[in-house]
Design a protein around this motif. Sequence first.
Motif, PDB file in Angstrom:
ATOM      1  N   GLN A  53      26.065  -8.067  -2.195  1.00  0.00           N
ATOM      2  CA  GLN A  53      27.130  -7.161  -1.999  1.00  0.00           C
ATOM      3  C   GLN A  53      26.434  -6.115  -0.931  1.00  0.00           C
ATOM      4  N   LYS A  54      27.149  -5.225  -0.561  1.00  0.00           N
ATOM      5  CA  LYS A  54      26.558  -3.959   0.199  1.00  0.00           C
ATOM      6  C   LYS A  54      25.306  -3.334  -0.468  1.00  0.00           C
ATOM      7  N   SER A  55      25.224  -3.123  -1.852  1.00  0.00           N
ATOM      8  CA  SER A  55      24.036  -2.589  -2.547  1.00  0.00           C
ATOM      9  C   SER A  55      24.360  -2.971  -4.052  1.00  0.00           C
ATOM     10  N   GLY A  56      23.184  -3.297  -4.759  1.00  0.00           N
ATOM     11  CA  GLY A  56      23.371  -3.607  -6.045  1.00  0.00           C
ATOM     12  C   GLY A  56      21.985  -3.835  -6.509  1.00  0.00           C
ATOM     13  N   THR A  57      21.763  -4.888  -7.645  1.00  0.00           N
ATOM     14  CA  THR A  57      20.595  -5.050  -8.177  1.00  0.00           C
ATOM     15  C   THR A  57      20.122  -6.765  -7.844  1.00  0.00           C
ATOM     16  N   ILE A  58      18.935  -6.874  -7.786  1.00  0.00           N
ATOM     17  CA  ILE A  58      18.658  -8.320  -7.997  1.00  0.00           C
ATOM     18  C   ILE A  58      17.401  -8.347  -8.696  1.00  0.00           C
TER      19      ILE A  58
ATOM     20  N   SER B  56      17.228  -4.799   1.697  1.00  0.00           N
ATOM     21  CA  SER B  56      15.802  -3.953   1.558  1.00  0.00           C
ATOM     22  C   SER B  56      15.954  -3.832  -0.165  1.00  0.00           C
ATOM     23  N   CYS B  57      14.760  -4.137  -0.525  1.00  0.00           N
ATOM     24  CA  CYS B  57      14.727  -4.113  -2.120  1.00  0.00           C
ATOM     25  C   CYS B  57      13.457  -3.217  -2.321  1.00  0.00           C
ATOM     26  N   GLN B  58      13.645  -2.188  -3.537  1.00  0.00           N
ATOM     27  CA  GLN B  58      12.673  -1.211  -3.663  1.00  0.00           C
ATOM     28  C   GLN B  58      12.015  -1.905  -4.926  1.00  0.00           C
ATOM     29  N   TRP B  59      10.884  -2.506  -4.544  1.00  0.00           N
ATOM     30  CA  TRP B  59       9.969  -3.469  -5.412  1.00  0.00           C
ATOM     31  C   TRP B  59       8.944  -2.903  -6.067  1.00  0.00           C
ATOM     32  N   LYS B  60       8.707  -1.286  -6.058  1.00  0.00           N
ATOM     33  CA  LYS B  60       7.297  -0.783  -6.657  1.00  0.00           C
ATOM     34  C   LYS B  60       7.072  -1.182  -7.833  1.00  0.00           C
ATOM     35  N   ASP B  61       7.877  -1.351  -8.917  1.00  0.00           N
ATOM     36  CA  ASP B  61       7.627  -1.876 -10.139  1.00  0.00           C
ATOM     37  C   ASP B  61       6.921  -3.468 -10.125  1.00  0.00           C
ATOM     38  N   VAL B  62       7.650  -4.279  -9.270  1.00  0.00           N
ATOM     39  CA  VAL B  62       6.996  -5.612  -9.196  1.00  0.00           C
ATOM     40  C   VAL B  62       5.502  -5.719  -8.665  1.00  0.00           C
TER      41      VAL B  62
ATOM     42  N   CYS C 149      10.808  -9.299 -16.719  1.00  0.00           N
ATOM     43  CA  CYS C 149      11.664  -9.381 -15.237  1.00  0.00           C
ATOM     44  C   CYS C 149      12.004  -8.124 -14.853  1.00  0.00           C
ATOM     45  N   HIS C 150      12.164  -7.931 -13.527  1.00  0.00           N
ATOM     46  CA  HIS C 150      12.447  -6.513 -13.068  1.00  0.00           C
ATOM     47  C   HIS C 150      13.833  -6.508 -12.270  1.00  0.00           C
ATOM     48  N   ASP C 151      14.688  -5.659 -12.662  1.00  0.00           N
ATOM     49  CA  ASP C 151      15.749  -5.323 -11.816  1.00  0.00           C
ATOM     50  C   ASP C 151      15.533  -4.478 -10.692  1.00  0.00           C
ATOM     51  N   VAL C 152      15.791  -5.001  -9.471  1.00  0.00           N
ATOM     52  CA  VAL C 152      15.432  -4.117  -8.479  1.00  0.00           C
ATOM     53  C   VAL C 152      16.552  -3.668  -7.526  1.00  0.00           C
ATOM     54  N   SER C 153      16.817  -2.523  -7.166  1.00  0.00           N
ATOM     55  CA  SER C 153      17.883  -2.300  -6.541  1.00  0.00           C
ATOM     56  C   SER C 153      17.717  -2.741  -4.911  1.00  0.00           C
ATOM     57  N   TYR C 154      18.876  -2.850  -4.229  1.00  0.00           N
ATOM     58  CA  TYR C 154      18.740  -3.597  -3.056  1.00  0.00           C
ATOM     59  C   TYR C 154      19.901  -2.702  -2.177  1.00  0.00           C
TER      60      TYR C 154
ATOM     61  N   ASP D   8       0.660  -1.198  -0.078  1.00  0.00           N
ATOM     62  CA  ASP D   8       0.109  -0.005  -0.141  1.00  0.00           C
ATOM     63  C   ASP D   8       0.930   1.305   0.130  1.00  0.00           C
ATOM     64  N   ASN D   9       1.882   1.252   0.520  1.00  0.00           N
ATOM     65  CA  ASN D   9       2.843   2.370   0.717  1.00  0.00           C
ATOM     66  C   ASN D   9       3.355   2.695  -0.602  1.00  0.00           C
ATOM     67  N   CYS D  10       3.277   1.813  -1.807  1.00  0.00           N
ATOM     68  CA  CYS D  10       3.926   2.213  -2.739  1.00  0.00           C
ATOM     69  C   CYS D  10       3.676   3.707  -3.583  1.00  0.00           C
ATOM     70  N   SER D  11       2.424   4.452  -3.372  1.00  0.00           N
ATOM     71  CA  SER D  11       1.863   5.311  -3.996  1.00  0.00           C
ATOM     72  C   SER D  11       2.711   6.538  -3.284  1.00  0.00           C
ATOM     73  N   ASN D  12       2.950   6.473  -2.036  1.00  0.00           N
ATOM     74  CA  ASN D  12       3.760   7.778  -1.368  1.00  0.00           C
ATOM     75  C   ASN D  12       5.010   7.620  -1.001  1.00  0.00           C
ATOM     76  N   LEU D  13       5.294   6.327  -0.425  1.00  0.00           N
ATOM     77  CA  LEU D  13       6.710   6.144  -0.175  1.00  0.00           C
ATOM     78  C   LEU D  13       7.196   5.164  -0.934  1.00  0.00           C
ATOM     79  N   PRO D  14       8.563   4.826  -0.845  1.00  0.00           N
ATOM     80  CA  PRO D  14       9.227   3.782  -1.645  1.00  0.00           C
ATOM     81  C   PRO D  14       8.532   2.456  -0.707  1.00  0.00           C
ATOM     82  N   CYS D  15       8.108   1.379  -1.525  1.00  0.00           N
ATOM     83  CA  CYS D  15       7.581   0.149  -0.929  1.00  0.00           C
ATOM     84  C   CYS D  15       8.887  -0.733  -0.997  1.00  0.00           C
ATOM     85  N   LYS D  16       9.128  -1.559   0.092  1.00  0.00           N
ATOM     86  CA  LYS D  16      10.238  -2.301  -0.032  1.00  0.00           C
ATOM     87  C   LYS D  16       9.859  -3.916   0.480  1.00  0.00           C
TER      88      LYS D  16
END
Length: 143
Positions: A78-83, A107-113, A93-98, A56-64
């Motif tokens: 690694q400390k950060s990257g894409t999955i 913590s994955c930013q998966w709004k597109d998913v 398929c969705h390349d998601v930053s983490y 639900d938070n995807c519209s206003n906040l980054p959903c994770k």
Amino acid sequence: MTEDEYNNKILCGCSFNIRMSEITDDERKRLLSRLKSGKRITMKPLVHRLTATHVDNCSNLPCKQRLKKSVAEELNLQKSGTIQFRVPKEPCCHDVSYKIMTDGRASCQWKDVVEVHRLAVGQLLVLAPTLEEDDPVVLLYEV
């Protein structure tokens, strides 16, 4: 081994979200069917019920979506990257930053998913981590 013992062994091979409420008998049957047919599940799958934080938070906040520390370690993140998040048998398929948090979870930013697959609060998913050509991938299966 009886069928119940076999089914319990399959479920014991999963990791369940700590905050997940109990699953219904119907969900248990569908989950077992999904796990038995998931030929591409190569690492310990995470059974996860989506909450408002994930959807639900995807519209206003980054959903994770936060992946357990053990998943991040299995995928050698690694400390950060894409999955890559992918629904088997679907073309996209969705390349998601983490980013790896201080507690070791990813913590994955998966709004597109969430938006593309119309994920909803209360929905039960199997998140199956795997490596494809050394690249981290999470396969999403609806239950």
